[in-house]
Write a protein that holds these residues in place. Sequence first.
Motif, PDB file in Angstrom:
ATOM      1  N   SER A  20       0.841  -1.209   0.000  1.00  0.00           N
ATOM      2  CA  SER A  20       0.000   0.000   0.000  1.00  0.00           C
ATOM      3  C   SER A  20       0.868   1.247   0.000  1.00  0.00           C
ATOM      4  CB  SER A  20      -0.910   0.013   1.234  1.00  0.00           C
ATOM      5  OG  SER A  20      -1.810  -1.066   1.231  1.00  0.00           O
ATOM      6  N   SER A  21       1.956   1.200   0.744  1.00  0.00           N
ATOM      7  CA  SER A  21       2.866   2.341   0.810  1.00  0.00           C
ATOM      8  C   SER A  21       3.519   2.617  -0.533  1.00  0.00           C
ATOM      9  CB  SER A  21       3.943   2.092   1.874  1.00  0.00           C
ATOM     10  OG  SER A  21       3.374   1.909   3.158  1.00  0.00           O
ATOM     11  N   VAL A  22       3.791   1.550  -1.302  1.00  0.00           N
ATOM     12  CA  VAL A  22       4.350   1.714  -2.646  1.00  0.00           C
ATOM     13  C   VAL A  22       3.412   2.567  -3.496  1.00  0.00           C
ATOM     14  CG1 VAL A  22       4.885   0.502  -4.790  1.00  0.00           C
ATOM     15  CG2 VAL A  22       5.713  -0.401  -2.610  1.00  0.00           C
ATOM     16  N   VAL A  23       2.122   2.242  -3.473  1.00  0.00           N
ATOM     17  CA  VAL A  23       1.137   2.965  -4.270  1.00  0.00           C
ATOM     18  C   VAL A  23       1.017   4.411  -3.806  1.00  0.00           C
ATOM     19  CG1 VAL A  23      -1.322   3.089  -4.862  1.00  0.00           C
ATOM     20  CG2 VAL A  23      -0.143   0.876  -4.839  1.00  0.00           C
ATOM     21  N   LEU A  24       0.858   4.587  -2.508  1.00  0.00           N
ATOM     22  CA  LEU A  24       0.561   5.918  -1.983  1.00  0.00           C
ATOM     23  C   LEU A  24       1.753   6.868  -2.063  1.00  0.00           C
ATOM     24  CD1 LEU A  24      -1.603   4.864   1.091  1.00  0.00           C
ATOM     25  CD2 LEU A  24      -2.402   5.896  -1.048  1.00  0.00           C
ATOM     26  N   THR A  25       2.950   6.360  -1.869  1.00  0.00           N
ATOM     27  CA  THR A  25       4.108   7.257  -1.922  1.00  0.00           C
ATOM     28  C   THR A  25       4.401   7.727  -3.345  1.00  0.00           C
ATOM     29  OG1 THR A  25       5.588   5.332  -1.952  1.00  0.00           O
ATOM     30  CG2 THR A  25       5.202   6.402   0.179  1.00  0.00           C
TER      31      THR A  25
END
Length: 311
Positions: A20-25
Amino acid sequence: MSITHLVTHSGGFHADELLSSVVLTRLYPQAELKRSRDRQLIAPAAEKIIFDVGGAFDAEAQIFDHHQRPGPLREDEQPYSSFGLIWAHYGRAYLAAMDVPEHDIEEIHSTFDTKFVLPIDLLDNGAIEPSVAGPLSILTLPALLGSLKPVFDDPSPTADDDAFFAALPIARSFVEALVRNLAAKYRSQSIVMDAIAKAGTSPILELPMGMPYRSALEKAEADHILFVVNPRGGDWTLNGIKLSSDTFDQRADLPVAWAGLTDAALEEASGVKGAKFCHNARFIAVANSRDAILQMADIAIKEAQRVQLSA
């Protein structure tokens, strides 16, 4: 108001909030990624996206947790993890940020969800066991990302955060590579479809370069095509076509007499000047020119037809 904080839980990490962090960052590179369980920090606000923590799923409030009961479910009642929720809400924007053409976004979003996101969701929720991958379970992405966690007796108070932020670029490389490959697959479709039309009834498909082709063959129902040829550097290759991604079985194999041979030995066995290599498993052969590879393809077709008749 712009997003200034991306907030997930502190402590040990799993694949779902890491991915999820990959997408959001990528979507909010200016935002600070925080790992915390502080009530004030995980409280919803217009400038925050909160995921895998917070005890609620409310897309309008920008909070994407799945640990509450009842947890959020897909239309088919399979459970979401935070990654599935983030992908459902932000995945299309992420693909656009990855320069995926607008006309391919919906299909790639769906394909990525089915092939990549859903298994993460199911594993994170205990809906499937890692053992479904058999002896290769240690090589699944969740297992590989999990191996980056700190060891149990690491005394550093920042060990979990340090490991999470070290794992993030690794996770990013896998996600971005898969998206690029899916986008390339969809780009190749029109090229392969044109080549299929040009091939007509021929069992040989000639492509201008190496590219994904099997899905286009299936879409066109071009079952008569047995081999694919294309240039590769200064050489040309002759490739068998796998029946599916789950098997090494092919529509037709290259001749047994070519298996494992190179250069002069292969030229003698095939009768083709310029033949350079045939894999021992008979799924690829190489020649030094288009004429030579087409001669090899013709021989392979005749041999495949002979084998079929004698079976």
